[in-house]
Design a protein around this motif. Sequence first.
Motif, PDB file in Angstrom:
ATOM      1  N   ALA A 111       0.831  -1.207   0.000  1.00  0.00           N
ATOM      2  CA  ALA A 111       0.000   0.000   0.000  1.00  0.00           C
ATOM      3  C   ALA A 111       0.864   1.255   0.000  1.00  0.00           C
ATOM      4  O   ALA A 111       0.551   2.245  -0.678  1.00  0.00           O
ATOM      5  N   MET A 112       1.972   1.210   0.736  1.00  0.00           N
ATOM      6  CA  MET A 112       2.910   2.339   0.755  1.00  0.00           C
ATOM      7  C   MET A 112       3.517   2.561  -0.626  1.00  0.00           C
ATOM      8  O   MET A 112       3.600   3.693  -1.110  1.00  0.00           O
ATOM      9  N   ALA A 113       3.926   1.481  -1.259  1.00  0.00           N
ATOM     10  CA  ALA A 113       4.522   1.584  -2.591  1.00  0.00           C
ATOM     11  C   ALA A 113       3.514   2.107  -3.604  1.00  0.00           C
ATOM     12  O   ALA A 113       3.861   2.875  -4.501  1.00  0.00           O
ATOM     13  N   ASP A 114       2.257   1.706  -3.452  1.00  0.00           N
ATOM     14  CA  ASP A 114       1.228   2.114  -4.405  1.00  0.00           C
ATOM     15  C   ASP A 114       1.030   3.623  -4.445  1.00  0.00           C
ATOM     16  O   ASP A 114       0.607   4.164  -5.465  1.00  0.00           O
ATOM     17  N   ARG A 115       1.336   4.303  -3.340  1.00  0.00           N
ATOM     18  CA  ARG A 115       1.267   5.763  -3.333  1.00  0.00           C
ATOM     19  C   ARG A 115       2.166   6.317  -4.441  1.00  0.00           C
ATOM     20  O   ARG A 115       1.777   7.191  -5.200  1.00  0.00           O
ATOM     21  N   TYR A 116       3.380   5.786  -4.520  1.00  0.00           N
ATOM     22  CA  TYR A 116       4.344   6.247  -5.522  1.00  0.00           C
ATOM     23  C   TYR A 116       3.987   5.716  -6.894  1.00  0.00           C
ATOM     24  O   TYR A 116       3.993   6.446  -7.884  1.00  0.00           O
ATOM     25  N   PHE A 117       3.657   4.430  -6.964  1.00  0.00           N
ATOM     26  CA  PHE A 117       3.360   3.801  -8.245  1.00  0.00           C
ATOM     27  C   PHE A 117       2.216   4.522  -8.957  1.00  0.00           C
ATOM     28  O   PHE A 117       2.296   4.833 -10.144  1.00  0.00           O
ATOM     29  N   LYS A 118       1.136   4.759  -8.235  1.00  0.00           N
ATOM     30  CA  LYS A 118      -0.042   5.380  -8.843  1.00  0.00           C
ATOM     31  C   LYS A 118       0.295   6.772  -9.367  1.00  0.00           C
ATOM     32  O   LYS A 118      -0.111   7.149 -10.469  1.00  0.00           O
ATOM     33  N   SER A 119       1.046   7.530  -8.593  1.00  0.00           N
ATOM     34  CA  SER A 119       1.423   8.879  -9.008  1.00  0.00           C
ATOM     35  C   SER A 119       2.248   8.841 -10.297  1.00  0.00           C
ATOM     36  O   SER A 119       1.989   9.593 -11.245  1.00  0.00           O
ATOM     37  N   MET A 153       9.296  10.596  -2.103  1.00  0.00           N
ATOM     38  CA  MET A 153       8.814   9.339  -2.640  1.00  0.00           C
ATOM     39  C   MET A 153       9.874   8.657  -3.491  1.00  0.00           C
ATOM     40  O   MET A 153       9.943   7.434  -3.535  1.00  0.00           O
ATOM     41  N   CYS A 154      10.726   9.437  -4.168  1.00  0.00           N
ATOM     42  CA  CYS A 154      11.821   8.813  -4.927  1.00  0.00           C
ATOM     43  C   CYS A 154      12.778   8.103  -3.984  1.00  0.00           C
ATOM     44  O   CYS A 154      13.246   6.999  -4.273  1.00  0.00           O
ATOM     45  N   ARG A 155      13.080   8.742  -2.880  1.00  0.00           N
ATOM     46  CA  ARG A 155      13.965   8.106  -1.894  1.00  0.00           C
ATOM     47  C   ARG A 155      13.340   6.830  -1.342  1.00  0.00           C
ATOM     48  O   ARG A 155      14.009   5.817  -1.150  1.00  0.00           O
ATOM     49  N   ILE A 156      12.040   6.898  -1.095  1.00  0.00           N
ATOM     50  CA  ILE A 156      11.337   5.731  -0.572  1.00  0.00           C
ATOM     51  C   ILE A 156      11.337   4.602  -1.602  1.00  0.00           C
ATOM     52  O   ILE A 156      11.513   3.426  -1.260  1.00  0.00           O
ATOM     53  N   PHE A 157      11.181   4.952  -2.886  1.00  0.00           N
ATOM     54  CA  PHE A 157      11.175   3.912  -3.901  1.00  0.00           C
ATOM     55  C   PHE A 157      12.507   3.189  -3.957  1.00  0.00           C
ATOM     56  O   PHE A 157      12.559   1.982  -4.195  1.00  0.00           O
TER      57      PHE A 157
END
Length: 203
Positions: A66-74, A112-116
């Motif tokens: 779910a956390m990753a989906d924040r970045y993926f969807k954007s 979000m890039c850092r998180i990815f």
Amino acid sequence: MITKQKYFEILMKKNAKTDLIIDTALHILRHEGDYGVTMRKVANEAGMTLSNVQYYFKNKDELLKAMADRYFKSCLDDMRQMDPISNLENPSNELHSLLESFLSHGLKLTQMCRIFREYWAISTRNEVINQHIKFYYEEMALILADKLRPISHSDSNVSRAVSIFIPFVEGYSITAQAMPERIDSISKIMTEVILNLLTDEHE
């Protein structure tokens, strides 16, 4: 029977709770890394009970997805908004702009890039997250193929171009700061490479 108003009240409450959990988990991930993210710690930091967090996300893998989906969807939504290349007689400028926008985006070190990048590391030891990232790149490849297809000689050419385009952009986002050539020069070189792949008439 549940009323429409009550349904939306429940939905809004659920969205607020899941957002709080995801926001809290992302904060922990940014500051402590993957190993700092435990369901109990997320619950404590969010001011919730462990069972309440597990009601929305049954385990850590589900929460990580779910956390990753924040970045993926954007990222995917941004890609979908891009126009396909339309100048069939002289596509270089449009292709160059498309490529440069990808490269520039990769250089913006947003949170979000850092998180990815954390997720890339997690995927090396977590098969669930590895598959989730794989699905993300597969979707990215399909979207990008639609943008490039109008100027391509064949679907196999599109496949080859996408297979060069995406890995290059992703790798560039990590290594660009150390490279001797700047983004404008590299984007021109890659535009020529991708265009040649797309227009090659030899299978």
